[in-house]
Design a protein around this motif. Structure first.
Motif, short mmCIF file in Angstrom:
data_model
loop_
_atom_site.label_atom_id
_atom_site.label_comp_id
_atom_site.label_asym_id
_atom_site.label_seq_id
_atom_site.Cartn_x
_atom_site.Cartn_y
_atom_site.Cartn_z
N MET A 7 0.68 -1.19 0.02
CA MET A 7 0.02 -0.02 -0.08
C MET A 7 0.74 1.39 -0.15
SD MET A 7 -3.02 -1.04 2.59
CE MET A 7 -3.86 0.50 2.61
N GLN A 8 2.22 1.06 0.34
CA GLN A 8 3.09 2.57 0.41
C GLN A 8 3.54 2.58 -1.01
OE1 GLN A 8 2.70 3.66 3.28
NE2 GLN A 8 1.46 1.76 4.03
N LEU A 9 3.38 1.55 -1.98
CA LEU A 9 3.99 1.87 -3.07
C LEU A 9 3.14 2.66 -4.13
CD1 LEU A 9 5.37 -1.74 -3.89
CD2 LEU A 9 6.68 0.36 -2.93
N PRO A 10 3.53 3.66 -5.00
CA PRO A 10 2.90 4.27 -5.74
C PRO A 10 2.54 3.60 -6.88
CG PRO A 10 5.22 4.79 -6.47
CD PRO A 10 5.25 3.94 -5.11
N GLU A 11 1.13 4.09 -7.57
CA GLU A 11 0.70 3.48 -8.84
C GLU A 11 0.24 2.44 -8.89
OE1 GLU A 11 3.61 3.98 -12.21
OE2 GLU A 11 4.53 5.54 -11.03
N ILE A 12 0.11 1.47 -7.66
CA ILE A 12 -0.45 0.27 -7.57
C ILE A 12 -1.51 0.15 -6.45
CG2 ILE A 12 1.22 -1.04 -8.83
CD1 ILE A 12 2.07 -1.88 -6.39
N THR A 13 -2.56 -0.68 -6.44
CA THR A 13 -3.33 -1.02 -5.48
C THR A 13 -3.29 -2.36 -5.21
OG1 THR A 13 -4.56 0.94 -5.92
CG2 THR A 13 -5.89 -0.66 -4.42
N PRO A 14 -3.03 -2.81 -3.87
CA PRO A 14 -3.26 -4.18 -3.49
C PRO A 14 -4.48 -4.45 -3.12
CG PRO A 14 -2.12 -3.17 -1.75
CD PRO A 14 -2.26 -2.33 -2.95
#
Length: 387
Positions: free
Chosen positions: A314-321
């Protein structure tokens, strides 16, 4: 009606096209775990890759299973033909689940059993496949020229379950067989038993794939296995591959009405389960204390490591888990993730291409949960490319 030539070609290519491991006509791998092919394509050794495209337990198989394999190899299991009745393994599975031994049929992995389930399904007309869904059901149905109807699932969900199955799902009243996966593959949603039980009165045949259910904390409470005795139209198929980390051994089983099991036994090859798989499976399942301990270990790993990895993703940009009840996650993006998957692969991490899942496409990837070291490696590779 049934074409043996199609069956031979489809079963031989159950990982897809015979030469390239692809779904016929699609160009996309239908399974994860294509480690050898991917390493060759990338020009590196397979041991340099972390395979997060397959969803397997990251532990060595249980000690009792490995010991049974050593004994079988030292004995006569390699020389002798396997027991065609598979009685020792069938009895161990029956005792484990508290069902009649006549209702149990071990298989050469769950994939072989899908083929015979599909033959029964073909006799009931149209098969309803919730989509996105596991591509192997369609492969199995194609063996028998069975009709297929896609039943779209919502692609937004808030929790990891158990959730109510989204009914009414189909507007097609001609569906004779409903194929279910619980927890659902590829979304990871866990369906409640109560919401699935009501479906058993709506369809002449219901096939429920519970391959990942033993990995889910508290998942057994949602199993349909206890309903087989009172619902002859229900088939439950399980895989030991996921729980025991033995994908190379090929071992699964079906629980269904005794007359259905006998029919499948007549259809199949004489020795579909090899002697090593029979010995190893019987040993690990008969060790009830050890199996319970192993299952608790797996469930704890899924709960703890799954929550940790989702928070990190969830902390990474551009993706949604997306939320998941089991040992894999879908991630989505507003843009194509095909190039991201390739760049991450070049960093030694394989993620699952989701284009073989009807209804997903190139904006989705699936990540198989690893141990903490492996999960950190996944995160480093993704962070490097997403930044």
């Amino acid at each position: 009606m049934y074409r043996s030539r199609r069956l031979a070609s489809s079963v031989a290519g159950q990982d897809g096209d015979l030469s390239a491991g692809l779904i016929l006509g699609s160009g996309f791998p239908p399974h994860g775990g294509n480690l050898t092919q991917e390493a060759k394509r990338l020009g590196i050794r397979s041991d340099q890759l972390l395979d997060a495209s397959a969803s397997l337990v990251p532990f060595q198989p249980p000690r009792v299973m490995r010991a049974a394999l050593r004994r079988a190899i030292a004995g006569t299991a390699l020389r002798d033909y396997p027991d065609r009745s598979q009685i020792a393994l069938r009895q161990a599975i029956a005792d484990w689940h508290g069902v009649d031994v006549a209702c149990v049929l071990p298989g050469n992995g769950a994939a072989e059993l899908f083929t015979w389930a599909a033959r029964d399904a073909a006799a009931h007309g149209l098969s309803g496949l919730p989509q996105p869904g596991f591509a192997d059901y369609r492969r199995a149905l194609s063996c028998w020229d069975a009709g297929v109807c896609s039943l779209p699932l919502p692609l937004d969900w808030a929790g990891s379950g158990p959730e109510a199955f989204p009914t009414p799902l189909d507007l097609e009243s001609r569906v004779g067989t409903l194929w279910l996966t619980n927890p659902h593959n590829p979304t990871g949603q866990l369906w409640s038993r109560s919401s699935l039980e009501c479906l058993l009165d709506r369809y002449p045949l219901v096939i429920c794939d519970e391959a990942f259910l033993p990995l889910v904390p508290g998942g057994e409470r949602q199993s349909l296995l206890p309903l087989v005795a009172t619902h002859p139209n229900l088939v439950v198929i399980r895989s030991l591959t996921k729980l025991l980390a033995v994908a190379g051994l090929r071992l699964g089983y079906a629980v269904a009405a005794a007359d259905r099991v006998q029919r499948w036994q007549r259809w199949r090859d004489p020795w579909p389960v090899n002697g090593l798989a029979l010995a190893a499976g019987q040993a690990v399942i008969a060790d009830r204390v050890g199996l319970s301990r192993w299952t608790r270990r797996v469930e704890t790993w899924v709960a703890d490591e799954g929550a940790w990895l989702q928070q990190q993703l969830m902390q990474l940009p551009e993706i949604t888990p997306m939320p998941s009840s089991t040992n894999f996650f879908l991630i989505r993006s507003d843009a194509s993730l095909v190039k991201l998957r390739e760049r991450v692969a070049r960093r030694g991490v394989l993620l699952r291409d989701c284009r073989s899942f009807e209804g997903l496409g190139e904006r989705w990837l699936r990540i198989g949960l690893q141990n903490r070291r492996g999960n950190r490696r996944i995160l480093r590779a993704l962070a490097a490319e997403l930044s």
